[in-house]
Write a protein that holds these residues in place. Structure first.
Motif, PDB file in Angstrom:
ATOM      1  N   LEU A 117      52.880  31.725  35.142  1.00  0.00           N
ATOM      2  CA  LEU A 117      52.423  32.476  36.314  1.00  0.00           C
ATOM      3  C   LEU A 117      52.740  31.692  37.582  1.00  0.00           C
ATOM      4  N   ARG A 118      53.211  32.395  38.605  1.00  0.00           N
ATOM      5  CA  ARG A 118      53.491  31.767  39.894  1.00  0.00           C
ATOM      6  C   ARG A 118      52.656  32.338  41.025  1.00  0.00           C
ATOM      7  N   ARG A 119      52.048  33.485  40.781  1.00  0.00           N
ATOM      8  CA  ARG A 119      51.181  34.118  41.771  1.00  0.00           C
ATOM      9  C   ARG A 119      49.908  34.588  41.073  1.00  0.00           C
ATOM     10  N   PRO A 120      48.827  34.739  41.818  1.00  0.00           N
ATOM     11  CA  PRO A 120      47.559  35.159  41.197  1.00  0.00           C
ATOM     12  C   PRO A 120      47.679  36.531  40.543  1.00  0.00           C
ATOM     13  N   VAL A 121      46.902  36.713  39.474  1.00  0.00           N
ATOM     14  CA  VAL A 121      46.844  38.015  38.815  1.00  0.00           C
ATOM     15  C   VAL A 121      45.387  38.372  38.576  1.00  0.00           C
ATOM     16  N   ARG A 122      45.120  39.670  38.577  1.00  0.00           N
ATOM     17  CA  ARG A 122      43.795  40.147  38.210  1.00  0.00           C
ATOM     18  C   ARG A 122      43.938  41.151  37.087  1.00  0.00           C
ATOM     19  N   ARG A 123      42.884  41.231  36.305  1.00  0.00           N
ATOM     20  CA  ARG A 123      42.893  42.160  35.177  1.00  0.00           C
ATOM     21  C   ARG A 123      42.639  43.576  35.670  1.00  0.00           C
ATOM     22  N   VAL A 124      43.471  44.507  35.217  1.00  0.00           N
ATOM     23  CA  VAL A 124      43.278  45.931  35.469  1.00  0.00           C
ATOM     24  C   VAL A 124      43.358  46.622  34.115  1.00  0.00           C
ATOM     25  N   GLY A 125      42.186  46.872  33.519  1.00  0.00           N
ATOM     26  CA  GLY A 125      42.171  47.403  32.158  1.00  0.00           C
ATOM     27  C   GLY A 125      42.737  46.373  31.198  1.00  0.00           C
ATOM     28  N   ASP A 126      43.791  46.753  30.498  1.00  0.00           N
ATOM     29  CA  ASP A 126      44.436  45.841  29.555  1.00  0.00           C
ATOM     30  C   ASP A 126      45.713  45.242  30.115  1.00  0.00           C
ATOM     31  N   THR A 127      45.935  45.389  31.412  1.00  0.00           N
ATOM     32  CA  THR A 127      47.159  44.864  32.024  1.00  0.00           C
ATOM     33  C   THR A 127      46.800  43.917  33.167  1.00  0.00           C
ATOM     34  N   TRP A 128      47.829  43.247  33.680  1.00  0.00           N
ATOM     35  CA  TRP A 128      47.662  42.301  34.778  1.00  0.00           C
ATOM     36  C   TRP A 128      48.408  42.794  36.006  1.00  0.00           C
ATOM     37  N   GLU A 129      47.804  42.547  37.153  1.00  0.00           N
ATOM     38  CA  GLU A 129      48.384  42.977  38.422  1.00  0.00           C
ATOM     39  C   GLU A 129      48.454  41.786  39.369  1.00  0.00           C
ATOM     40  N   GLU A 130      49.654  41.512  39.911  1.00  0.00           N
ATOM     41  CA  GLU A 130      49.784  40.430  40.885  1.00  0.00           C
ATOM     42  C   GLU A 130      49.078  40.819  42.180  1.00  0.00           C
ATOM     43  N   ILE A 131      48.380  39.828  42.770  1.00  0.00           N
ATOM     44  CA  ILE A 131      47.683  40.059  44.029  1.00  0.00           C
ATOM     45  C   ILE A 131      47.938  38.872  44.947  1.00  0.00           C
ATOM     46  N   GLY A 132      47.568  39.018  46.211  1.00  0.00           N
ATOM     47  CA  GLY A 132      47.738  37.935  47.167  1.00  0.00           C
ATOM     48  C   GLY A 132      46.682  36.858  46.992  1.00  0.00           C
ATOM     49  N   TRP A 133      46.952  35.692  47.576  1.00  0.00           N
ATOM     50  CA  TRP A 133      46.042  34.564  47.413  1.00  0.00           C
ATOM     51  C   TRP A 133      44.685  34.814  48.070  1.00  0.00           C
ATOM     52  N   ASP A 134      44.671  35.385  49.255  1.00  0.00           N
ATOM     53  CA  ASP A 134      43.380  35.631  49.909  1.00  0.00           C
ATOM     54  C   ASP A 134      42.510  36.569  49.082  1.00  0.00           C
ATOM     55  N   GLU A 135      43.111  37.619  48.574  1.00  0.00           N
ATOM     56  CA  GLU A 135      42.353  38.549  47.748  1.00  0.00           C
ATOM     57  C   GLU A 135      41.862  37.854  46.486  1.00  0.00           C
ATOM     58  N   ALA A 136      42.707  37.044  45.893  1.00  0.00           N
ATOM     59  CA  ALA A 136      42.332  36.352  44.658  1.00  0.00           C
ATOM     60  C   ALA A 136      41.188  35.371  44.905  1.00  0.00           C
ATOM     61  N   PHE A 137      41.295  34.586  45.978  1.00  0.00           N
ATOM     62  CA  PHE A 137      40.222  33.640  46.290  1.00  0.00           C
ATOM     63  C   PHE A 137      38.902  34.374  46.530  1.00  0.00           C
ATOM     64  N   ASP A 138      38.968  35.496  47.237  1.00  0.00           N
ATOM     65  CA  ASP A 138      37.740  36.246  47.516  1.00  0.00           C
ATOM     66  C   ASP A 138      37.136  36.832  46.238  1.00  0.00           C
ATOM     67  N   LEU A 139      37.990  37.318  45.332  1.00  0.00           N
ATOM     68  CA  LEU A 139      37.474  37.858  44.073  1.00  0.00           C
ATOM     69  C   LEU A 139      36.767  36.776  43.260  1.00  0.00           C
ATOM     70  N   VAL A 140      37.362  35.591  43.210  1.00  0.00           N
ATOM     71  CA  VAL A 140      36.749  34.494  42.459  1.00  0.00           C
ATOM     72  C   VAL A 140      35.444  34.075  43.121  1.00  0.00           C
ATOM     73  N   ALA A 141      35.472  33.901  44.435  1.00  0.00           N
ATOM     74  CA  ALA A 141      34.256  33.488  45.139  1.00  0.00           C
ATOM     75  C   ALA A 141      33.150  34.524  44.985  1.00  0.00           C
ATOM     76  N   ASP A 142      33.510  35.800  45.058  1.00  0.00           N
ATOM     77  CA  ASP A 142      32.507  36.856  44.881  1.00  0.00           C
ATOM     78  C   ASP A 142      31.888  36.796  43.489  1.00  0.00           C
ATOM     79  N   GLY A 143      32.726  36.630  42.455  1.00  0.00           N
ATOM     80  CA  GLY A 143      32.228  36.619  41.091  1.00  0.00           C
ATOM     81  C   GLY A 143      31.341  35.425  40.797  1.00  0.00           C
ATOM     82  N   LEU A 144      31.744  34.239  41.262  1.00  0.00           N
ATOM     83  CA  LEU A 144      30.941  33.041  41.021  1.00  0.00           C
ATOM     84  C   LEU A 144      29.639  33.099  41.814  1.00  0.00           C
ATOM     85  N   ALA A 145      29.731  33.511  43.078  1.00  0.00           N
ATOM     86  CA  ALA A 145      28.538  33.551  43.921  1.00  0.00           C
ATOM     87  C   ALA A 145      27.526  34.570  43.409  1.00  0.00           C
TER      88      ALA A 145
END
Length: 703
Positions: A60-88
């Motif tokens: 992997l070279r760019r962030p990915v998020r799970r969409v059902g049973d597949t993976w979708e590339e996303i931007g770094w800001d969106e990825a960081f926010d998703l992780v921070a939201d989930g942990l917080a």
């Protein structure tokens, strides 16, 4: 046009220097760097394949998020926010211990993870921290803490000058050392023989190291403690001990091990009592001897007893802090002496379900599944994995895999969709070894010679990539901003400042404050490294970090284990015990998607003694079912005299044939996970998993 670059292999503890041929953004050739003062031109198959990781299409070279049973590339800001939201969310809703963190082995091989990953973990203040330490070297660190006052104040065998090298459950011909950074072990062994020295190996398998030893003795798995205690008893009882003046507690030790006779050790291990006495006497009489025990003894039910006895063998024979014995390093950055790595602490808190003690701020990873599954205060609801694959690397991986599917949130910092990260909601991939600066903060502490080396990145990272330290900074800061319970302003500012400084800047600062006189400018001018000389004797007691500046050999935690050891039933007739194994072409649970490392003769089979196969009516090459208390696997069996009767062996890190693992080459590699058989209830007193010596049955599989 091609050009030469100096690199480093940070895939294992050998930290070999490399000479790379580069064309554009590709590595076209790899050689060992003959000018490296530690590795001296040595290279193993993993080093040759380091360019494969950089070019790996599965990476992997760019962030990915799970969409059902597949993976979708996303931007770094969106990825960081998703992780921070989930942990917080997990922390805000359920408390700080609702977050679990697992650190895999590659973290200690990355400068950014060492400087910023650990700093990020500390910002969360969760008690549910886990790492590969507790399936590997935890007994070493615990005993270093209890004997010498610091978890990484580990004596290193002076292999370049020893005359007698005594090896328990270690295979440096394949590993190039472990908790003993010893690149080019074959050449160093030849030098030992040239000066008239000897290497003696005790192991249930005739490993690559055992084959070139002067003596190899088969011993039953999980019985090294009896042998080591009997050897120690022999040295003390026969007046062969020459302990230094700064050692206390030897009368208590002598009394505590009285019952561990060589005859008892023979009944447990199969090694004759007279041989045990001879080995003890030869070791005590040698002019510079070093005892060394590694993963084969650490990952047993009495790993801490084993490591204590190894240390005491060196200590009471006068071989600690002595040329040719076991000595302490003097690295350019002394992460022990400066306090950069903490001394460690034990039993400050305990796990919620099984009431097991922490060490160094981490709980045994064997309790991770139950801490996810069991409701109540402190239940792990969200998990953050950092360069780790615990589904393949920790006991009863099948159960852990089921557990992680029930998490509210799972995020991973990893370059692959593997057996663990395939269940993540978000994966954040960092740059890899050739794209980042490197300095080994830990392995210079553990090396057989004092050297220093700083390796600038071979390739620039792309604009849409992030270094691991940049990822850790963003996770820490963005999560902190979302927490309902805010930290004091001064602490927040301190954490921000600490996470903002680059690893390279921090290395420059640490070198300037060190005693070696080496600066980062010096290392930039000498990219192959700077030689700081051989290990130095006579550092004790000054280097000790114990409260009284002395060594108390009578460690209560260990002495309390000895009655339990005496009560252990001796091996049953016909019992089969499972051990692991590793190969030069493997790197724990990864690198099986490199074609150059996986081609050739298969290495996945269950190794089994021919007599045991015949007794069960099983043909060589047949598919067999291997069962333990926790699970079963089916695998081909290979007959060999390289394992003693009563022992079977599977390699560590296989078992990639799971749906959703996005490593195509790895999924083609045949093999099963040994950790679908290992048992999370089999633990050493330190909390380390007893992966070696697991009772199993083997039967022919039905067609």
């Amino acid at each position: 046009m091609s050009e030469k670059r100096i690199g480093v292999c940070n895939l294992c503890e050998a930290i070999c220097g490399l000479e790379l041929t580069v064309e554009g953004d590709r590595v076209t050739a790899v050689r060992g760097n003959k000018d490296d003062p530690l590795s001296r031109g040595h290279i193993c198959p993993k080093g040759v394949a380091i360019g494969d990781i950089h070019a790996d299409p599965d990476r992997l070279r760019r962030p990915v998020r799970r969409v059902g049973d597949t993976w979708e590339e996303i931007g770094w800001d969106e990825a960081f926010d998703l992780v921070a939201d989930g942990l917080a969310k997990a922390i805000n809703d359920h408390g700080r211990d609702a977050l679990g963190i697992y650190l895999g082995n590659p973290n200690v091989h990355s400068l950014g993870s060492m400087t910023h990953g650990t700093a990020m973990v500390k910002t969360f203040r969760t008690r549910n921290k886990f790492s590969a330490t507790s399936v590997d070297q935890l007994p070493h660190q615990l005993l270093a803490h209890l004997l010498y006052g610091h978890q990484l104040l580990l004596p290193i065998p002076d292999i370049d000058r020893t005359s007698y090298f005594l090896v328990f459950g270690a295979n440096p011909m394949a590993s190039n050392g472990s908790l003993m950074t010893v690149p080019d072990f074959p050449a160093r062994l030849r030098a030992l023989h040239d000066r008239g020295g000897r290497m003696v190996v005790l192991d249930p398998r005739r490993t690559e190291t055992a084959r070139v030893a002067d003596e190899h003795h088969f011993v039953r798995p999980d019985t090294d403690a009896w042998i080591l205690l009997a050897m120690l008893r022999t040295v003390l009882a026969e007046g062969l001990a020459t302990p230094p003046a700064y050692v206390d507690g030897l009368p208590e030790v002598t009394s505590a091990i009285t019952a561990f006779t060589p005859e008892l050790a023979e009944r447990a291990s199969g090694l004759p009592a007279d041989e045990i006495r001879r080995l003890a006497r030869d070791f005590a009489a040698a002019d510079g001897a070093a005892a060394y025990g590694r993963i084969g003894v650490s990952t047993t039910r009495f790993g801490s007893v084993c490591q204590w006895a190894v240390q005491l063998l060196n200590l009471v024979t006068g071989n600690l802090d002595r040329v040719g014995g076991a000595m302490f390093t003097n690295p350019a950055i002394d992460a022990v002496g400066t306090g950069l790595i903490g001394r460690g602490h034990h039993d400050v808190w305990r796990s919620r379900v099984r009431d097991l003690p922490e060490f160094g701020g981490e709980l045994p990873v064997s309790v991770l599944a139950e801490e996810i599954e069991t409701p109540g205060d402190g239940q792990v609801r969200a998990l953050l994995t950092l360069a780790g694959n615990p589904v393949l690397s920790t006991p009863d991986g099948a159960r852990l895999e089921r557990a992680v599917t029930g998490l509210d949130f799972l995020a991973a910092v990893d370059i692959y969709v593997n057996e663990t990260t395939r269940h993540a909601d978000v994966i954040l991939p960092p740059t890899t070894a050739l794209e980042r600066d490197h300095y080994d903060l830990v392995f210079h502490l553990l090396a057989v010679r004092n050297t220093a080396r700083f390796t600038p990145a071979v390739f620039d990272k792309a604009r849409d990539q992030r270094h691991d330290w940049e990822i850790y900074r963003e996770i820490a800061l963005r999560t902190a901003s979302r927490l309902h319970q805010r930290k004091p302003l001064a602490r927040r500012l301190k954490e921000r400042a600490r996470l903002t400084m680059s690893p390279t800047f921090l290395i420059g600062m640490l070198l300037r404050t060190g005693r070696s006189g080496v600066t980062i400018t010096d290392l930039r001018k000498n990219p192959s490294g700077v030689d700081l000389g051989p290990l130095q004797p006579d550092q004790l007691p000054d280097r000790l970090q114990t409260d009284d500046g002395r060594i108390d050999a009578a460690v209560p935690l260990v002495l309390d284990e000895l009655p339990r050891l005496l009560e252990e039933p001796l091996p049953a007739t016909g019992e089969l015990l499972l051990i692991g194994r590793r190969h030069k072409q493997d790197c724990n649970s990864w690198m099986h998607n490199s074609e150059r490392l996986t081609k050739g003769r298969p290495r996945h089979q269950l190794l089994m003694n021919g007599a045991d196969l015949a007794e069960r009516g099983i043909a060589d090459g047949a598919t067999v079912t291997v069962r333990s208390r926790v699970g079963e696997v089916q695998v081909e069996v290979s007959a060999t005299d390289d394992v003693m009767p009563g022992v079977v062996s599977l390699p560590h890190g296989y078992g990639h044939q799971r749906e959703g693992v996005l490593m195509e080459r790895a999924r083609e590699v045949v093999g099963v996970s040994i950790n679908d058989l290992t048992d999370p209830e089999r633990l050493d007193v330190s909390g380390n998993a007893a992966l070696s010596g697991v009772p199993v049955t083997v039967s022919a599989s039905r067609s």
